[in-house]
Write a protein that holds these residues in place. Structure first.
Motif, PDB file in Angstrom:
ATOM      1  N   GLN A   1       0.811  -1.217   0.000  1.00 19.42           N
ATOM      2  CA  GLN A   1       0.000   0.000   0.000  1.00 19.42           C
ATOM      3  C   GLN A   1       0.847   1.270   0.000  1.00 19.42           C
ATOM      4  O   GLN A   1       0.477   2.272  -0.615  1.00 19.42           O
ATOM      5  CB  GLN A   1      -0.937  -0.003   1.219  1.00 19.42           C
ATOM      6  N   THR A   2       1.981   1.250   0.669  1.00 20.96           N
ATOM      7  CA  THR A   2       2.723   2.493   0.908  1.00 20.96           C
ATOM      8  C   THR A   2       4.092   2.530   0.238  1.00 20.96           C
ATOM      9  O   THR A   2       4.897   3.411   0.530  1.00 20.96           O
ATOM     10  CB  THR A   2       2.903   2.707   2.418  1.00 20.96           C
ATOM     11  N   LEU A   3       4.353   1.605  -0.678  1.00 25.06           N
ATOM     12  CA  LEU A   3       5.685   1.504  -1.274  1.00 25.06           C
ATOM     13  C   LEU A   3       6.099   2.802  -1.957  1.00 25.06           C
ATOM     14  O   LEU A   3       7.248   3.252  -1.829  1.00 25.06           O
ATOM     15  CB  LEU A   3       5.698   0.351  -2.278  1.00 25.06           C
ATOM     16  N   GLY A   4       5.175   3.440  -2.674  1.00 19.99           N
ATOM     17  CA  GLY A   4       5.501   4.693  -3.345  1.00 19.99           C
ATOM     18  C   GLY A   4       5.747   5.828  -2.372  1.00 19.99           C
ATOM     19  O   GLY A   4       6.594   6.697  -2.620  1.00 19.99           O
ATOM     20  N   LEU A   5       5.020   5.844  -1.258  1.00 20.38           N
ATOM     21  CA  LEU A   5       5.206   6.894  -0.257  1.00 20.38           C
ATOM     22  C   LEU A   5       6.543   6.746   0.455  1.00 20.38           C
ATOM     23  O   LEU A   5       7.158   7.742   0.852  1.00 20.38           O
ATOM     24  CB  LEU A   5       4.050   6.864   0.752  1.00 20.38           C
ATOM     25  N   ILE A   6       6.991   5.505   0.606  1.00 19.34           N
ATOM     26  CA  ILE A   6       8.326   5.261   1.158  1.00 19.34           C
ATOM     27  C   ILE A   6       9.383   5.688   0.146  1.00 19.34           C
ATOM     28  O   ILE A   6      10.352   6.383   0.493  1.00 19.34           O
ATOM     29  CB  ILE A   6       8.501   3.778   1.538  1.00 19.34           C
ATOM     30  N   ALA A   7       9.188   5.305  -1.117  1.00 20.96           N
ATOM     31  CA  ALA A   7      10.134   5.680  -2.168  1.00 20.96           C
ATOM     32  C   ALA A   7      10.203   7.194  -2.332  1.00 20.96           C
ATOM     33  O   ALA A   7      11.254   7.746  -2.680  1.00 20.96           O
ATOM     34  CB  ALA A   7       9.748   5.025  -3.488  1.00 20.96           C
ATOM     35  N   GLY A   8       9.083   7.884  -2.082  1.00 21.03           N
ATOM     36  CA  GLY A   8       9.025   9.334  -2.185  1.00 21.03           C
ATOM     37  C   GLY A   8       9.447  10.062  -0.927  1.00 21.03           C
ATOM     38  O   GLY A   8       9.235  11.283  -0.805  1.00 21.03           O
ATOM     39  N   ASN A   9      10.019   9.328   0.024  1.00 30.76           N
ATOM     40  CA  ASN A   9      10.575   9.915   1.261  1.00 30.76           C
ATOM     41  C   ASN A   9       9.528  10.604   2.139  1.00 30.76           C
ATOM     42  O   ASN A   9       9.880  11.491   2.926  1.00 30.76           O
ATOM     43  CB  ASN A   9      11.692  10.915   0.934  1.00 30.76           C
ATOM     44  N   GLN A  10       8.270  10.188   2.029  1.00 33.58           N
ATOM     45  CA  GLN A  10       7.236  10.752   2.893  1.00 33.58           C
ATOM     46  C   GLN A  10       6.930   9.849   4.089  1.00 33.58           C
ATOM     47  O   GLN A  10       6.336  10.307   5.064  1.00 33.58           O
ATOM     48  CB  GLN A  10       5.961  10.991   2.085  1.00 33.58           C
ATOM     49  N   LEU A  11       7.337   8.585   4.017  1.00 33.93           N
ATOM     50  CA  LEU A  11       7.217   7.655   5.130  1.00 33.93           C
ATOM     51  C   LEU A  11       8.582   7.044   5.409  1.00 33.93           C
ATOM     52  O   LEU A  11       9.413   6.924   4.506  1.00 33.93           O
ATOM     53  CB  LEU A  11       6.207   6.542   4.815  1.00 33.93           C
ATOM     54  N   ASP A  12       8.793   6.665   6.657  1.00 38.06           N
ATOM     55  CA  ASP A  12      10.076   6.062   7.039  1.00 38.06           C
ATOM     56  C   ASP A  12      10.316   4.768   6.270  1.00 38.06           C
ATOM     57  O   ASP A  12       9.390   4.004   6.003  1.00 38.06           O
ATOM     58  CB  ASP A  12      10.105   5.768   8.536  1.00 38.06           C
TER      59      ASP A  12
END
Length: 244
Positions: free
Chosen positions: A34-45
């Motif tokens: 679910q959050t792989l892109g948000l991690i890749a985009g440096n918005q999640l740890d």
């Protein structure tokens, strides 16, 4: 192998990895579909950075805007060798090169545009949560925000859940109905990763909130509201090519 598996499908509050205390020789397995892109985009740890003994895997077609494929990642050479030697040929016997090329293209996009794209995803989700609450939807908040990811939760009755879902299906609007304790039994889940990918010249969130609000009642004119939404034909956060 001792492991701790974390595989959230519904997530509005990302985990705080500093609170995770694992026994020695225990691997942290994180399904980050679910959050792989948000991690890749440096918005999640990124747990690969914060947790030494970790393996992160997930689908590449949600917040990471790639093909329906998968990634398995680790910083451990030992685990990387074990994964490589077991995935093929035991589980994967051939490779579709068009999928590999498409995934590489998406990863290159995220390397260049991922930060801004991920910020917009979360900003849109937070704005949409606020707008839906103004329209008297039951939106659970974390402090003063409805979400810190791409998802928004709406708690509903069973009847309202089925009405919204049925109307959404009728008008080709994508959302998920949920029967889980997380939603106090019944609810709707929304995501903003697709609308954030479009090249809007204004914020569409209020109009989208009005469309979702119209799904509560069979008598409201959803089609009129949808026609008023000027959906861009062009996507953003991608490489430009000259027309030939």
């Amino acid at each position: 192998m001792n492991y701790f598996l974390y595989a959230p499908s519904d997530i509005i509050n990302p985990p705080n990895y500093s609170k995770l205390k694992l026994p020695e020789n225990t691997v942290f397995l994180y399904d980050a579909s679910q959050t792989l892109g948000l991690i890749a985009g440096n918005q999640l740890d990124n747990p690969l950075i914060t947790i030494d003994n970790s393996i992160v895997f997930g689908g590449t077609h949600k917040t990471l805007p790639g093909p329906a494929n998968g990634l398995i990642m680790t910083c451990s050479k030992e685990w990387a060798l074990k994964i490589d030697s077991n995935i093929s040929p035991k589980y994967i016997r051939h490779t579709q090169m068009h999928q590999v090329v498409s995934l590489l293209y998406a990863l290159f996009e995220m390397e260049i545009f991922g930060v801004e794209y991920s910020k917009r995803i979360i900003n849109y989700a937070q704005e949409l949560g606020l707008e839906l609450r103004k329209r008297e939807f039951d939106i659970p908040f974390i402090g003063n925000q409805a979400t810190y990811t791409h998802q928004i939760f709406i708690k509903t009755s069973e009847k309202l859940m089925n009405t919204i879902y049925s109307n959404a299906f009728k008008y080709n609007i994508t959302l998920n109905k949920k029967v889980k304790k997380l939603f106090d039994i019944h609810g709707i889940r929304l995501g903003t990763q697709e609308i954030a990918r479009l090249k809007w010249d204004y914020s569409p969130i209020k109009e989208i909130a009005n469309i979702i609000d119209s799904l509560k009642d069979n008598q409201k004119d959803t089609l009129t509201l949808m026609d008023q939404l000027n959906i861009p034909r062009e996507i953003e956060f991608t490489f430009k090519t000259e027309a030939t």
